[in-house]
Design a protein around this motif. Structure first.
Motif, PDB file in Angstrom:
ATOM      1  N   ASP A 374       0.851  -1.192   0.000  1.00  0.00           N
ATOM      2  CA  ASP A 374       0.000   0.000   0.000  1.00  0.00           C
ATOM      3  C   ASP A 374       0.887   1.242   0.000  1.00  0.00           C
ATOM      4  OD1 ASP A 374      -1.825   1.982   0.375  1.00  0.00           O
ATOM      5  OD2 ASP A 374      -2.521   1.312   2.337  1.00  0.00           O
ATOM      6  N   GLU A 410      -2.669   8.481  -6.615  1.00  0.00           N
ATOM      7  CA  GLU A 410      -4.124   8.617  -6.521  1.00  0.00           C
ATOM      8  C   GLU A 410      -4.781   7.252  -6.351  1.00  0.00           C
ATOM      9  OE1 GLU A 410      -5.628  11.426  -6.409  1.00  0.00           O
ATOM     10  OE2 GLU A 410      -4.257  12.903  -7.275  1.00  0.00           O
ATOM     11  N   ARG A 411      -5.922   7.252  -5.678  1.00  0.00           N
ATOM     12  CA  ARG A 411      -6.725   6.044  -5.579  1.00  0.00           C
ATOM     13  C   ARG A 411      -7.458   5.818  -6.901  1.00  0.00           C
ATOM     14  NH1 ARG A 411      -9.585   6.708   0.328  1.00  0.00           N
ATOM     15  NH2 ARG A 411     -10.629   4.801  -0.313  1.00  0.00           N
ATOM     16  N   LYS A 412      -7.661   4.560  -7.261  1.00  0.00           N
ATOM     17  CA  LYS A 412      -8.350   4.238  -8.505  1.00  0.00           C
ATOM     18  C   LYS A 412      -9.832   4.597  -8.383  1.00  0.00           C
ATOM     19  CE  LYS A 412      -5.279   0.288  -9.289  1.00  0.00           C
ATOM     20  NZ  LYS A 412      -4.808   0.071  -7.922  1.00  0.00           N
ATOM     21  N   THR A 413     -10.368   5.271  -9.409  1.00  0.00           N
ATOM     22  CA  THR A 413     -11.783   5.647  -9.411  1.00  0.00           C
ATOM     23  C   THR A 413     -12.557   4.710 -10.326  1.00  0.00           C
ATOM     24  OG1 THR A 413     -11.389   7.263 -11.164  1.00  0.00           O
ATOM     25  CG2 THR A 413     -11.299   8.048  -8.890  1.00  0.00           C
ATOM     26  N   TYR A 443     -14.148   2.386   0.958  1.00  0.00           N
ATOM     27  CA  TYR A 443     -14.300   3.029  -0.349  1.00  0.00           C
ATOM     28  C   TYR A 443     -14.756   4.469  -0.117  1.00  0.00           C
ATOM     29  CZ  TYR A 443     -13.813  -1.232  -3.123  1.00  0.00           C
ATOM     30  OH  TYR A 443     -13.321  -2.350  -3.740  1.00  0.00           O
ATOM     31  N   ALA A 456     -13.829   5.778  -5.100  1.00  0.00           N
ATOM     32  CA  ALA A 456     -12.374   5.598  -5.123  1.00  0.00           C
ATOM     33  C   ALA A 456     -12.047   4.379  -4.276  1.00  0.00           C
ATOM     34  CB  ALA A 456     -11.669   6.839  -4.576  1.00  0.00           C
ATOM     35  N   PRO A 458      -9.906   1.680  -2.075  1.00  0.00           N
ATOM     36  CA  PRO A 458      -8.809   1.813  -1.113  1.00  0.00           C
ATOM     37  C   PRO A 458      -7.469   1.525  -1.787  1.00  0.00           C
ATOM     38  CG  PRO A 458     -10.593   0.485  -0.209  1.00  0.00           C
ATOM     39  CD  PRO A 458     -10.908   0.681  -1.651  1.00  0.00           C
ATOM     40  N   SER A 459      -6.430   2.216  -1.376  1.00  0.00           N
ATOM     41  CA  SER A 459      -5.118   2.068  -2.008  1.00  0.00           C
ATOM     42  C   SER A 459      -4.504   0.698  -1.771  1.00  0.00           C
ATOM     43  CB  SER A 459      -4.167   3.148  -1.488  1.00  0.00           C
ATOM     44  OG  SER A 459      -4.071   3.080  -0.063  1.00  0.00           O
TER      45      SER A 459
END
Length: 813
Positions: A374, A410-413, A443, A456, A458-459
């Motif tokens: 992470d 950035e977190r994935k959207t 999320y 988004a 979670p990382s």
């Protein structure tokens, strides 16, 4: 992996038992192998009880031993010789009865000490494993009750440890907090009362002075790198709470600084590394790619040669450790360390995996980094660890936290459509349930709409990139068992080919099992070195693995024969000398003339292998007989005849000499791939596998065999009413004449009346000219419509003999 139930409850507070926690973990996709109760002291001090010293007198033959009488609650005083200087009459003590096993595997036995028999032992703290004091025995308060087990008196605890497995995409569950996060979401979704919280780092604050600077020369290798300097630490043993936590999951405590980095690894899943700051040359930490040929001595004392694909943490003079994989021998924390540089980073997973495989180093850190750690937990983990080091080892933080993160991570959207999610799931589970589960899973809802949302992920969820991935997350928390099965299920039924391949395969397996063979299953990955120097299976024809797990599993197998030899070697090394085994599986090859990146350059087909070695089982009424090539050939012939093959009508040639000392390769006329190859394994090949006894192996090509099966037409007819007639011929032939040639010629001459030809004797020796041999052949003649007369038989036999004479120069003997 191991999970401590008590440790887990530091973050997730609930009333669920260890078994209920384990069941919930399995439900959400974290497969639990076992739940075990571990005792605080191994053995739980079984056999140790509270006792009273009734009498104490000096030993007549010693100036330091005492002879005591001890009441252990059984009613009869026991004589015990004790060497403790503080033993005295009237004391309450902890007493180990005969048969007790104390920590260190020390068993209490009846003994005779200086002529006096002793029936147990009065114990000191260190002998019981509950302290370090050995100055004298452990004296208890007067209120201690005689006969009470030590486990109950001392309040020794047991701890539940859950052993579990994770799949490659679930590295986020490789820590206590990682599992706690998932369990929290499951409990919230199922209305189980609980609370979840990360440990606080509110005590963090920047220190005074200048911290050790960090320079990242390759941001693609390390997209995020953080570090902190801690001065004036005192390296020593860890406190009891820390040691117990590590030991509960099978880790051995080392020292307080290193133990904290290990603690954070299994708490948060974030690998850390600690450096002795005074050993960093040039006063700066440098993150870079290694130079080609650069060397480093790692913690295991091995000097390793690095490549530009490796990431290193270096100082001004050279690498200090292999980043994300293994530490260096020169820069680590020791008992003399005073100043520490603590690292918390995110490294490129592909680079870490390549380095780990290249150097055959599989560590807890590389396991996590190569699967994708992470990137957003680096700072939190660093501060958490720094505060704990200051707590358990003293010291103070110097300057500010050093950080390199050129591009914001950035977190994935992901766009969600609730209606489409319901169609994915197969039933409507409710928008509020979806929102509840995703919220509990951390999320972030960037936009909320009536029938969907933009979220988004979670990382730490590295595999969640699409809407269908989010559906999987929802379902594992919601529960697959909560999805109702519909009353009607629609499916398409494919036409089954005739004959059915699976049924034929099962028939072959049943046939072999009925003849005493045992089925084995082997890995399709094998050792490339097996094929080195072979011509029948060239090494360049191997389908190689780009990122092999090891050098022993670096290619796909080209045949099943080598797997059979591995099985033979394994069993022979365990005193099992006699075997009959078979295997069904795929074999692979590559065309070296084609581009290896093109799929068409690779081929795959399936095969059966048979293997016999050793002697038959010894019995009172049977003499053991050694296996032979003809035993194996008999089984292969039976199998092929079962599907309509006439062995004598097959094309035959010698088996490959680099695999077999002697053997046969059968082919169907007009077919490129062989039908079967069988023979005695060449001694040189057997030696490669450390096999020192004769081994007989066959490999049958399934694709060609299935062609034979499809050609086979089963016909039924009445048993003949008229008798058979047998005639024998003894023929003198050239050595070059093969039995199969005679067989085909005989049937061509005998036509419908010749039913069977057998070779029952081969003779070379006295009165047989050089270059000649004698074959004794048996012929069975039969007419289905009448009884054969002598004249009929003689006419046919004359015709057969004439054919042999004209075609092969045969003469009668």
């Amino acid at each position: 992996m191991k999970l401590s139930y008590n440790w887990l409850k530091d973050y997730l507070v609930s009333d669920l038992t260890p078994q209920q926690i384990a069941d919930a973990m399995t439900d959400i996709g974290i497969e639990v192998d076992s739940v075990e109760e571990q005792e605080e002291i191994p053995g739980g001090l079984a056999g140790v009880v509270v006792a009273r010293v009734l009498e104490c007198a000096a030993h007549p033959d010693s100036d330091h031993l005492h002879i005591t009488k001890v009441d252990d609650g059984t009613g009869e005083p026991l004589t015990v010789v004790c060497g403790a200087p503080n033993v005295a009459a009237g004391q309450k003590v902890l007493f180990a009865r005969i048969g007790t096993v104390l920590p260190g595997d020390f068993k209490i036995k009846k003994s005779k000490i200086r002529g006096v028999e002793s029936f147990g032992m009065i114990c000191a703290e260190d002998e019981l494993g509950i302290g370090n004091d050995h100055a004298g025995i452990m004296v208890l308060p007067e209120e201690a009750v005689v006969g009470t087990p030590a486990k109950d008196y001392l309040g020794l605890k047991t701890e539940a440890v859950i052993e579990y497995e994770i799949t490659a995409n679930r590295v986020d569950a490789a820590s206590h907090i990682g599992v706690a996060r998932d369990l929290y979401a499951w409990m919230v979704a199922h209305d189980v009362p609980c609370t979840f919280a990360y440990p606080s780092i509110d005590g963090w604050k920047d220190g005074e002075g200048e911290a050790m600077p960090v320079e990242v020369l390759d941001a693609t290798a390390s997209p995020r790198y953080t570090g902190v300097t801690i001065r004036d630490v005192k390296v020593g043993p860890s406190p009891e709470w820390l040691q117990k936590k590590l030991m509960s999951i099978g880790l051995k405590p080392i020292n307080n600084v290193v133990d904290i980095s290990n603690f954070i690894l299994f708490e948060l899943g974030q690998p850390l590394h600690t450096f002795d700051a005074d050993k960093v040359k040039g006063g700066k930490v440098i993150v870079r790619r290694a130079s080609d040929g650069e060397k480093i001595v790692t913690l295991d004392g091995v000097e390793r040669t690095l490549a530009p694909t490796d990431i290193v943490i270096a100082d001004s003079e050279g690498p200090m450790c292999i980043a994300g994989v293994f530490g260096g021998a020169e820069s680590g924390v020791t008992d003399s360390t005073v100043n520490v540089f603590l690292e918390s980073a995110y490294f490129d997973p592909g680079s870490i995996r390549r380095t780990s495989k290249k150097h055959t180093l599989q560590t807890d850190a590389s396991f996590r980094f190569e699967r994708g750690a992470d990137p957003m937990v680096c700072e939190y983990a660093l501060k958490r660890a720094a505060l704990l080091i200051c707590e358990v080892a003293g010291g103070h933080i110097v300057g500010k936290m050093q950080e390199s993160c050129p591009e914001k991570i950035e977190r994935k959207t992901i766009e969600l459509d609730y209606g489409r999610i319901d169609r994915f799931v197969g039933q409507k589970i409710g928008n509020d349930v979806i929102v509840k589960i995703l919220g509990a899973l951390n999320y972030q809802f960037l936009e909320k709409r009536e029938n969907g949302a933009l979220v988004a992920a979670p990382s730490y969820m590295i595999d969640v990139t699409r809407e269908c991935d989010v559906v999987e997350e929802i379902l594992r928390i919601y529960g697959y068992n909560n999805i109702a099965l519909p009353k009607h299920m629609k499916m398409s039924v494919n036409a089954t080919p005739s004959p059915e391949p699976e049924a034929i395969r099962n028939g072959i397996s049943n046939f072999l099992a009925a003849n005493g063979f045992v089925e084995v299953m082997n890995n399709s990955l094998t050792k490339g070195a097996y094929y080195r120097g072979l011509t029948s299976f060239p090494e360049e024809n191997c389908a190689t693995i780009v990122n092999p797990l090891s050098s022993d599993l670096n290619v796909m197998r080209q045949n099943l024969i080598f797997n059979a030899l591995e099985v033979v070697a394994y069993n022979c090394n365990r005193q099992i000398q006699s075997m009959k085994i078979f295997e069904y599986g795929s074999v692979y090859s590559r065309d070296p003339q084609k581009d290896s990146t093109v799929l068409s350059s690779y081929s795959e087909h399936t095969a059966f292998s048979l293997c016999i070695t050793g002697a038959s089982q010894k019995s009172w009424n049977k003499t053991p007989e050694k296996s032979s090539f003809f035993d194996l050939k008999g089984y292969v012939d039976l199998l092929l005849r079962r599907f309509g093959a006439d062995i004598n009508q097959l094309e035959a040639k010698p088996a490959p000499a680099d695999i077999f000392a002697e053997g046969i390769e059968y082919s169907l006329p007009g077919q490129h791939l062989p039908l079967a190859v069988l023979g005695t394994v060449a001694p040189a090949l057997a030696k490669k596998f450390d096999v020192r006894q004769p081994v007989y192996v066959a490999e049958i090509n399934w694709q060609t065999l299935f062609l034979l099966v499809k050609r086979n037409k089963v016909a039924f007819k009445e048993l003949p009413k008229y008798p058979e007639v047998r005639r024998d011929l003894a023929l003198l032939l050239d050595e070059s004449v093969a039995y199969s040639d005679l067989y085909r010629s005989a049937f061509r001459a005998g036509k419908k009346l010749l039913k069977q030809v057998t070779l029952f004797d081969v003779y070379r020796g006295d009165k047989i000219p050089q270059g000649k041999k004698q074959y004794a052949l048996g012929f069975v003649l039969q007419d289905l419509e009448k009884t054969l007369t002598d004249a009929d038989v003689e006419r046919i036999m004359d015709k057969i003999m004439s054919t042999f004479r004209n075609e092969y120069g045969a003469t009668l003997r």
